[in-house]
Design a protein around this motif. Structure first.
Motif, PDB file in Angstrom:
ATOM      1  N   VAL A 175       0.756  -1.416  -0.091  1.00 53.49           N
ATOM      2  CA  VAL A 175       0.234  -0.344   0.182  1.00 53.49           C
ATOM      3  C   VAL A 175       1.020   1.530   0.281  1.00 53.49           C
ATOM      4  CG1 VAL A 175      -2.013   1.318   0.666  1.00 53.49           C
ATOM      5  CG2 VAL A 175      -1.340  -1.470   1.505  1.00 53.49           C
ATOM      6  N   MET A 176       0.874   1.957  -0.923  1.00 54.45           N
ATOM      7  CA  MET A 176       1.375   3.212  -0.891  1.00 54.45           C
ATOM      8  C   MET A 176       0.699   4.077  -0.746  1.00 54.45           C
ATOM      9  SD  MET A 176       2.571   6.125  -2.502  1.00 54.45           S
ATOM     10  CE  MET A 176       1.556   6.333  -4.467  1.00 54.45           C
ATOM     11  N   ILE A 177       1.291   5.081   0.343  1.00 53.02           N
ATOM     12  CA  ILE A 177       1.124   6.313   0.930  1.00 53.02           C
ATOM     13  C   ILE A 177       1.097   7.618   1.455  1.00 53.02           C
ATOM     14  CG2 ILE A 177      -1.058   7.204   2.937  1.00 53.02           C
ATOM     15  CD1 ILE A 177      -1.211   3.945   3.742  1.00 53.02           C
ATOM     16  N   ARG A 178       0.979   8.618   0.458  1.00 57.72           N
ATOM     17  CA  ARG A 178       1.633   9.507   0.662  1.00 57.72           C
ATOM     18  C   ARG A 178       2.023  10.224   1.921  1.00 57.72           C
ATOM     19  NH1 ARG A 178       5.040   9.845  -3.335  1.00 57.72           N
ATOM     20  NH2 ARG A 178       3.798   9.617  -4.836  1.00 57.72           N
ATOM     21  N   PRO A 179       3.052  11.292   2.336  1.00 60.64           N
ATOM     22  CA  PRO A 179       2.998  11.058   3.980  1.00 60.64           C
ATOM     23  C   PRO A 179       1.955  12.689   4.352  1.00 60.64           C
ATOM     24  CG  PRO A 179       5.027  11.168   3.748  1.00 60.64           C
ATOM     25  CD  PRO A 179       4.226  11.229   1.776  1.00 60.64           C
ATOM     26  N   GLU A 180       1.574  13.430   3.358  1.00 61.39           N
ATOM     27  CA  GLU A 180       1.017  14.359   3.566  1.00 61.39           C
ATOM     28  C   GLU A 180      -0.848  13.963   3.622  1.00 61.39           C
ATOM     29  OE1 GLU A 180       1.483  14.631  -0.313  1.00 61.39           O
ATOM     30  OE2 GLU A 180       2.658  14.287   1.018  1.00 61.39           O
ATOM     31  N   GLN A 181      -1.016  12.673   3.525  1.00 64.40           N
ATOM     32  CA  GLN A 181      -2.146  11.475   3.204  1.00 64.40           C
ATOM     33  C   GLN A 181      -2.545  11.189   4.848  1.00 64.40           C
ATOM     34  OE1 GLN A 181      -2.345   9.205  -0.750  1.00 64.40           O
ATOM     35  NE2 GLN A 181      -4.067   9.237   0.174  1.00 64.40           N
ATOM     36  N   LEU A 182      -1.249  11.211   5.463  1.00 61.86           N
ATOM     37  CA  LEU A 182      -1.873  11.180   7.038  1.00 61.86           C
ATOM     38  C   LEU A 182      -2.631  12.381   8.036  1.00 61.86           C
ATOM     39  CD1 LEU A 182       0.921   8.419   7.611  1.00 61.86           C
ATOM     40  CD2 LEU A 182      -0.967   8.202   7.134  1.00 61.86           C
ATOM     41  N   THR A 183      -2.789  12.092   8.749  1.00 58.66           N
ATOM     42  CA  THR A 183      -3.676  13.678   9.268  1.00 58.66           C
ATOM     43  C   THR A 183      -3.451  12.926  10.916  1.00 58.66           C
ATOM     44  OG1 THR A 183      -6.326  12.861   9.293  1.00 58.66           O
ATOM     45  CG2 THR A 183      -5.138  14.067   7.775  1.00 58.66           C
ATOM     46  N   LEU A 184      -3.051  13.926  11.811  1.00 56.46           N
ATOM     47  CA  LEU A 184      -2.897  13.751  13.149  1.00 56.46           C
ATOM     48  C   LEU A 184      -4.193  14.096  13.777  1.00 56.46           C
ATOM     49  CD1 LEU A 184       0.486  14.899  14.052  1.00 56.46           C
ATOM     50  CD2 LEU A 184      -0.614  12.008  13.070  1.00 56.46           C
ATOM     51  N   THR A 185      -4.800  13.302  14.457  1.00 57.58           N
ATOM     52  CA  THR A 185      -5.821  13.909  15.463  1.00 57.58           C
ATOM     53  C   THR A 185      -5.750  13.387  17.175  1.00 57.58           C
ATOM     54  OG1 THR A 185      -6.747  11.596  15.276  1.00 57.58           O
ATOM     55  CG2 THR A 185      -7.404  13.068  13.615  1.00 57.58           C
ATOM     56  N   ARG A 186      -6.239  13.567  17.693  1.00 59.84           N
ATOM     57  CA  ARG A 186      -6.788  13.223  18.970  1.00 59.84           C
ATOM     58  C   ARG A 186      -6.666  11.554  19.243  1.00 59.84           C
ATOM     59  NH1 ARG A 186     -11.849  14.208  18.529  1.00 59.84           N
ATOM     60  NH2 ARG A 186     -13.339  12.829  19.163  1.00 59.84           N
ATOM     61  N   PRO A 187      -5.927  11.568  20.243  1.00 55.75           N
ATOM     62  CA  PRO A 187      -5.816   9.476  20.861  1.00 55.75           C
ATOM     63  C   PRO A 187      -6.826   8.952  20.671  1.00 55.75           C
ATOM     64  CG  PRO A 187      -3.985  10.845  21.885  1.00 55.75           C
ATOM     65  CD  PRO A 187      -4.826  12.243  21.203  1.00 55.75           C
ATOM     66  N   GLY A 188      -7.155   7.797  19.799  1.00 52.95           N
ATOM     67  CA  GLY A 188      -8.488   7.123  19.660  1.00 52.95           C
ATOM     68  C   GLY A 188      -8.819   7.792  18.733  1.00 52.95           C
ATOM     69  N   ALA A 189      -9.456   8.802  18.193  1.00 49.75           N
ATOM     70  CA  ALA A 189      -9.780   9.313  16.431  1.00 49.75           C
ATOM     71  C   ALA A 189      -9.120   8.775  15.362  1.00 49.75           C
ATOM     72  CB  ALA A 189     -10.263  10.529  17.117  1.00 49.75           C
ATOM     73  N   GLY A 190      -8.225   7.971  15.429  1.00 51.65           N
ATOM     74  CA  GLY A 190      -8.054   7.855  14.083  1.00 51.65           C
ATOM     75  C   GLY A 190      -7.764   6.345  13.722  1.00 51.65           C
ATOM     76  N   GLY A 191      -7.761   5.833  12.919  1.00 48.62           N
ATOM     77  CA  GLY A 191      -6.773   4.199  12.961  1.00 48.62           C
ATOM     78  C   GLY A 191      -6.189   3.849  13.339  1.00 48.62           C
ATOM     79  N   LEU A 192      -5.213   4.288  14.390  1.00 41.89           N
ATOM     80  CA  LEU A 192      -4.334   3.818  15.561  1.00 41.89           C
ATOM     81  C   LEU A 192      -4.146   5.156  16.173  1.00 41.89           C
ATOM     82  CD1 LEU A 192      -1.230   4.329  14.132  1.00 41.89           C
ATOM     83  CD2 LEU A 192      -2.066   1.868  12.810  1.00 41.89           C
ATOM     84  N   ASP A 193      -3.148   4.966  16.891  1.00 44.67           N
ATOM     85  CA  ASP A 193      -2.213   5.999  17.961  1.00 44.67           C
ATOM     86  C   ASP A 193      -0.625   5.302  17.603  1.00 44.67           C
ATOM     87  OD1 ASP A 193      -4.818   6.724  19.020  1.00 44.67           O
ATOM     88  OD2 ASP A 193      -4.876   5.776  21.057  1.00 44.67           O
ATOM     89  N   ALA A 194      -0.222   6.451  17.741  1.00 45.52           N
ATOM     90  CA  ALA A 194       1.067   6.637  17.467  1.00 45.52           C
ATOM     91  C   ALA A 194       2.002   8.036  18.557  1.00 45.52           C
ATOM     92  CB  ALA A 194       1.996   7.176  15.953  1.00 45.52           C
ATOM     93  N   VAL A 195       3.149   7.333  18.862  1.00 42.62           N
ATOM     94  CA  VAL A 195       3.931   8.175  19.721  1.00 42.62           C
ATOM     95  C   VAL A 195       4.717   8.956  19.029  1.00 42.62           C
ATOM     96  CG1 VAL A 195       5.918   8.463  21.555  1.00 42.62           C
ATOM     97  CG2 VAL A 195       3.843   7.027  21.978  1.00 42.62           C
ATOM     98  N   VAL A 196       4.519  10.963  18.881  1.00 46.33           N
ATOM     99  CA  VAL A 196       5.855  10.964  18.469  1.00 46.33           C
ATOM    100  C   VAL A 196       6.892  10.983  18.294  1.00 46.33           C
ATOM    101  CG1 VAL A 196       6.857  13.544  17.599  1.00 46.33           C
ATOM    102  CG2 VAL A 196       3.760  13.228  17.796  1.00 46.33           C
ATOM    103  N   ARG A 197       8.248  10.471  18.113  1.00 47.12           N
ATOM    104  CA  ARG A 197       9.175  10.350  18.060  1.00 47.12           C
ATOM    105  C   ARG A 197      10.118  11.736  17.544  1.00 47.12           C
ATOM    106  NH1 ARG A 197      12.581   4.379  15.701  1.00 47.12           N
ATOM    107  NH2 ARG A 197      12.696   6.022  13.461  1.00 47.12           N
ATOM    108  N   ASP A 198       9.780  12.120  15.846  1.00 41.28           N
ATOM    109  CA  ASP A 198      10.930  13.410  15.647  1.00 41.28           C
ATOM    110  C   ASP A 198       9.812  13.252  14.085  1.00 41.28           C
ATOM    111  OD1 ASP A 198      13.060  13.935  14.641  1.00 41.28           O
ATOM    112  OD2 ASP A 198      14.059  13.027  13.429  1.00 41.28           O
ATOM    113  N   ILE A 199      10.303  15.218  14.407  1.00 45.65           N
ATOM    114  CA  ILE A 199       9.783  15.810  13.444  1.00 45.65           C
ATOM    115  C   ILE A 199      11.268  16.391  12.863  1.00 45.65           C
ATOM    116  CG2 ILE A 199       8.362  18.559  13.316  1.00 45.65           C
ATOM    117  CD1 ILE A 199       7.862  17.240  16.659  1.00 45.65           C
ATOM    118  N   ALA A 200      10.549  17.005  11.444  1.00 43.48           N
ATOM    119  CA  ALA A 200      11.821  17.330  10.602  1.00 43.48           C
ATOM    120  C   ALA A 200      10.608  19.439  10.656  1.00 43.48           C
ATOM    121  CB  ALA A 200      11.847  16.992   9.464  1.00 43.48           C
ATOM    122  N   TYR A 201      11.046  20.180  11.395  1.00 44.89           N
ATOM    123  CA  TYR A 201      10.749  21.193  10.714  1.00 44.89           C
ATOM    124  C   TYR A 201      10.988  22.208   9.431  1.00 44.89           C
ATOM    125  CZ  TYR A 201       8.536  25.862  12.185  1.00 44.89           C
ATOM    126  OH  TYR A 201       7.056  26.842  12.450  1.00 44.89           O
TER     127      TYR A 201
END
Length: 348
Positions: free
Chosen positions: A270-296
């Motif tokens: 399955v090919m997914i572009r990063p801009e297709q992944l939106t961040l929501t509040r925990p429990g409101a998405g398809g799964l929960d995840a922890v932010v490991r790194d940020i390139a700003y």
């Protein structure tokens, strides 16, 4: 201006074949970006079209006129093709006006008006006409080079990575000015580049060239959203590839059951572009995840995510607006927007 047709062209140097049986059509008045990495054959293609290199086989026509083919060879100066090199290649001893008018077949009394017309077309003031190239910025030099190529009204314009030597801000401004000038002139154009963003934003059509062959030729939106395979997908930009199972127009993977197109059924990547992944509040998405790194990057940010409770899985990447970037260590929900692309599973 003129339609370009390349049919079954192979070309190279000595015994080395660089292009292998390539086909490409550039419709009249449109721009095609040929996108490829180093050694893919981009410059060889331009040299064959311009007449600097004789193909080993195949035909090239410009405006319905065959300029290269079996028993046919039209020299570069008679092809009606304008060529803009990466460095502009302006004559340092000539003024801007002299550079633009160089090679015009018309009487000299008509040169002045044509020079002023072209300076206006490429967004430069008439006052620079008497300056010399050393007195111009890099972006101005590239616009003058474009004006010179357009001066004799060629049937086709070839751009050989003309923006790559400019800094970021100047590159963007020069690229936009060049695109506007080409549209205003109704020019048929080929741009060769290794810059994905440049190809996608500049052209009506993008042709992906890899190892001397075209892998995909389509609109910028299609090649980015619907690449023919995972290799092209990753070449065109950041792409997440995760395992899934497809059936009935959807695919089930660790991000949930998603609408999909591509390979219709069975085990898939399955090919997914990063801009297709939106961040929501925990429990409101398809799964929960922890932010490991940020390139700003200011305008946006790429967020690397570890699926909560399962650090053995590969991290995910989400591209978000810079103002919406989460904090390191934050727990977020992850959802997918839009359809995803699927390919037959490639096993290691």
């Amino acid at each position: 201006m003129s339609e370009l047709k390349i049919l079954g062209v192979s070309a190279g140097y000595g015994r080395e074949t660089v292009l292998e049986d390539v086909d490409l059509t550039v419709a009249e008045g449109t721009t095609t970006a040929v996108l490829g990495g180093s050694g893919s054959g981009k410059t060889t293609l331009l040299r064959a079209v311009a007449g600097f290199l004789r193909p080993g086989s195949g035909t090239i026509t410009v405006g319905g006129r065959t300029v290269a083919g079996p028993g046919t060879w039209v020299p570069p100066e008679r092809r009606g093709v304008g060529y803009v090199r990466q460095d502009g290649a302006l004559f340092p001893h000539l003024s801007v006006a002299g550079n633009i008018a160089f090679g015009l077949p018309w009487p000299r009394r008509r040169h002045h008006d044509r020079v002023l017309e072209l300076l206006d077309l490429v967004g430069l003031p008439a006052a620079i006409a008497e300056r010399h190239p050393a007195q111009l910025s890099g972006g101005q030099q590239q616009r003058v080079a474009l004006a010179r190529a357009l001066a004799p009204r060629p049937g086709l314009i070839l751009l050989d990575e003309p923006f790559s030597s400019l800094d970021t801000a100047l590159r963007t401004a020069t690229r936009e000015a060049t695109a506007q000038a080409l549209r205003a002139a109704g020019a048929t154009t080929i741009l060769v580049t290794h810059d994905q963003g440049e190809a996608l934003s500049f052209a009506d059509e993008v042709a992906i060239l890899q190892a001397g062959r075209f892998r995909q030729v389509d609109s910028p939106r299609t090649v980015y959203r619907e690449p023919v395979d995972a290799e092209v997908a990753e070449f065109l930009g950041d792409a997440l590839l995760i395992a899934g199972s497809a059936a009935d127009g959807s695919v089930t993977c660790r991000l949930g059951t998603l609408p999909a197109h591509g390979y219709p059924a069975g085990d898939v990547d399955v090919m997914i572009r990063p801009e297709q992944l939106t961040l929501t509040r925990p429990g409101a998405g398809g799964l929960d995840a922890v932010v490991r790194d940020i390139a700003y990057f200011g305008h946006d940010a790429v967020v690397e995510l570890d699926p909560a409770g399962d650090e053995s899985r590969d991290p995910l990447r989400s591209r978000v607006l810079g103002v919406d970037a989460p904090a390191l260590g934050e727990l977020v929900g992850v959802s997918v927007v839009g359809r995803v692309r699927t390919y037959p599973r490639v096993l290691d």
